[in-house]
Motif scaffolding. Structure first.
Motif, mmCIF file in Angstrom:
data_model
loop_
_atom_site.group_PDB
_atom_site.id
_atom_site.type_symbol
_atom_site.label_atom_id
_atom_site.label_comp_id
_atom_site.label_asym_id
_atom_site.label_seq_id
_atom_site.Cartn_x
_atom_site.Cartn_y
_atom_site.Cartn_z
ATOM 1 N N THR A 6 9.649 22.348 49.308
ATOM 2 C CA THR A 6 8.614 21.384 49.646
ATOM 3 C C THR A 6 8.403 20.411 48.492
ATOM 4 O OG1 THR A 6 7.525 23.032 51.025
ATOM 5 C CG2 THR A 6 6.225 21.116 50.396
ATOM 6 N N GLN A 7 8.341 20.935 47.269
ATOM 7 C CA GLN A 7 8.163 20.074 46.101
ATOM 8 C C GLN A 7 9.371 19.168 45.897
ATOM 9 O OE1 GLN A 7 7.327 22.866 42.975
ATOM 10 N NE2 GLN A 7 5.129 22.896 43.408
ATOM 11 N N GLY A 8 10.563 19.694 46.200
ATOM 12 C CA GLY A 8 11.775 18.888 46.078
ATOM 13 C C GLY A 8 11.783 17.723 47.054
ATOM 14 N N ARG A 9 11.351 17.979 48.289
ATOM 15 C CA ARG A 9 11.288 16.915 49.292
ATOM 16 C C ARG A 9 10.237 15.872 48.906
ATOM 17 N NH1 ARG A 9 11.968 19.954 55.114
ATOM 18 N NH2 ARG A 9 14.089 20.655 54.706
ATOM 19 N N ARG A 10 9.101 16.341 48.441
ATOM 20 C CA ARG A 10 8.051 15.403 48.014
ATOM 21 C C ARG A 10 8.524 14.553 46.846
ATOM 22 N NH1 ARG A 10 2.696 19.221 48.329
ATOM 23 N NH2 ARG A 10 2.567 19.252 50.595
ATOM 24 N N SER A 11 9.220 15.178 45.927
ATOM 25 C CA SER A 11 9.745 14.450 44.779
ATOM 26 C C SER A 11 10.755 13.401 45.238
ATOM 27 C CB SER A 11 10.398 15.426 43.796
ATOM 28 O OG SER A 11 11.013 14.726 42.747
ATOM 29 N N TRP A 12 11.645 13.774 46.172
ATOM 30 C CA TRP A 12 12.631 12.830 46.675
ATOM 31 C C TRP A 12 11.950 11.662 47.378
ATOM 32 C CZ3 TRP A 12 14.317 10.515 51.125
ATOM 33 C CH2 TRP A 12 15.561 9.916 51.077
ATOM 34 N N LEU A 13 10.915 11.964 48.173
ATOM 35 C CA LEU A 13 10.192 10.901 48.877
ATOM 36 C C LEU A 13 9.475 9.973 47.897
ATOM 37 C CD1 LEU A 13 8.723 12.813 51.948
ATOM 38 C CD2 LEU A 13 10.498 11.048 51.957
ATOM 39 N N ARG A 14 8.892 10.536 46.837
ATOM 40 C CA ARG A 14 8.243 9.707 45.827
ATOM 41 C C ARG A 14 9.248 8.793 45.139
ATOM 42 N NH1 ARG A 14 5.791 14.089 43.504
ATOM 43 N NH2 ARG A 14 4.104 14.557 44.898
ATOM 44 N N GLU A 15 10.415 9.319 44.850
ATOM 45 C CA GLU A 15 11.437 8.538 44.164
ATOM 46 C C GLU A 15 12.036 7.464 45.073
ATOM 47 O OE1 GLU A 15 14.325 11.280 42.685
ATOM 48 O OE2 GLU A 15 12.877 12.279 41.380
ATOM 49 N N HIS A 16 11.952 7.645 46.376
ATOM 50 C CA HIS A 16 12.532 6.708 47.332
ATOM 51 C C HIS A 16 11.455 6.101 48.242
ATOM 52 C CE1 HIS A 16 15.873 9.362 46.153
ATOM 53 N NE2 HIS A 16 16.586 8.242 46.216
ATOM 54 N N SER A 17 10.275 5.878 47.698
ATOM 55 C CA SER A 17 9.158 5.400 48.516
ATOM 56 C C SER A 17 9.401 4.004 49.084
ATOM 57 C CB SER A 17 7.870 5.407 47.702
ATOM 58 O OG SER A 17 7.991 4.562 46.573
ATOM 59 N N GLU A 18 10.287 3.225 48.464
ATOM 60 C CA GLU A 18 10.581 1.898 48.991
ATOM 61 C C GLU A 18 11.261 1.962 50.357
ATOM 62 O OE1 GLU A 18 11.587 2.549 45.758
ATOM 63 O OE2 GLU A 18 10.617 1.056 44.494
ATOM 64 N N LEU A 19 11.769 3.127 50.729
ATOM 65 C CA LEU A 19 12.350 3.276 52.067
ATOM 66 C C LEU A 19 11.293 3.044 53.145
ATOM 67 C CD1 LEU A 19 14.761 6.321 51.625
ATOM 68 C CD2 LEU A 19 15.369 3.914 51.955
ATOM 69 N N GLY A 20 10.041 3.310 52.809
ATOM 70 C CA GLY A 20 8.953 3.031 53.752
ATOM 71 C C GLY A 20 8.834 1.549 54.047
ATOM 72 N N VAL A 21 9.017 0.715 53.025
ATOM 73 C CA VAL A 21 8.985 -0.732 53.223
ATOM 74 C C VAL A 21 10.169 -1.151 54.097
ATOM 75 C CG1 VAL A 21 9.108 -2.972 52.074
ATOM 76 C CG2 VAL A 21 7.786 -1.128 51.042
ATOM 77 N N GLY A 22 11.344 -0.567 53.819
ATOM 78 C CA GLY A 22 12.520 -0.861 54.635
ATOM 79 C C GLY A 22 12.311 -0.469 56.089
ATOM 80 N N LEU A 23 11.689 0.685 56.305
ATOM 81 C CA LEU A 23 11.406 1.136 57.667
ATOM 82 C C LEU A 23 10.430 0.177 58.356
ATOM 83 C CD1 LEU A 23 11.763 3.303 59.850
ATOM 84 C CD2 LEU A 23 9.834 4.510 58.823
#
Length: 172
Positions: A6-23
């Motif tokens: 869970t922490q790994g997924r959250r960390s990955w999402l934090r590091e790639h948060s710009e994907l939300g803008v792309g979406l």
């Protein structure tokens, strides 16, 4: 699912948060394209540029930017943190100003029908100046009235975009 996963997924999402803008850009691009392609167009239209041309170009542009942004983020690209040029990021938000401006814009939208653009526009300009800190009662209403009338004249008479005149319709 373990805590580390869970922490790994959250960390990955934090590091790639710009994907939300792309979406978000992807969704907006799809909406713009679907609206443009389902638009009713007069068959008698002549020429290569019609009412669909710009929305289709914008929709395709949004899709291209969304894909390029996603590729860049997945390759490790990161946006720069906001430096805040002339803004002190340690200060709290000025919610009073934000709420005043929101109220002024809402009032402008509600009043444009019954009062027309010249009056509601003047109230919008004057209210915005007040919300942003101007307290010059001697000049602000005059500047707001002039801005509103010039805007009304430019859109209504020069650009051919009809704006509601309200009670001043016979005078203007």
């Amino acid at each position: 699912m373990s805590t580390t996963e869970t922490q790994g997924r959250r960390s990955w999402l934090r590091e790639h948060s710009e994907l939300g803008v792309g979406l978000l850009l992807l969704v907006i691009g799809v909406l713009v394209l679907s609206d443009a392609l389902t638009m009713d167009v007069d068959i008698a239209q002549r020429g290569p540029v019609g009412p669909r041309t710009v929305p289709v170009a914008v929709g395709i542009g949004l899709l291209v930017v969304a894909v390029l942004l996603a590729i860049d983020v997945l390759r490790g690209g990161r946006g720069e943190s906001e430096g805040g040029e002339d803004i002190d990021l340690s200060e709290p938000s000025d919610w009073r100003t934000v709420l005043l401006l929101a109220g002024v814009f809402l009032a402008g939208a509600v009043l444009i029908g019954p009062l027309g653009f010249p009056i509601s526009g003047a109230l919008l300009f004057w209210g915005s100046a007040y919300a942003l800190g101007s307290r010059r009662i001697d000049r602000d209403p005059l500047i707001a009235a002039v801005l509103s009338l010039v805007t009304f004249y430019v859109f209504n008479n020069l650009l051919g975009v009809p704006l509601p005149g309200g009670p001043l319709m016979g005078v203007l």
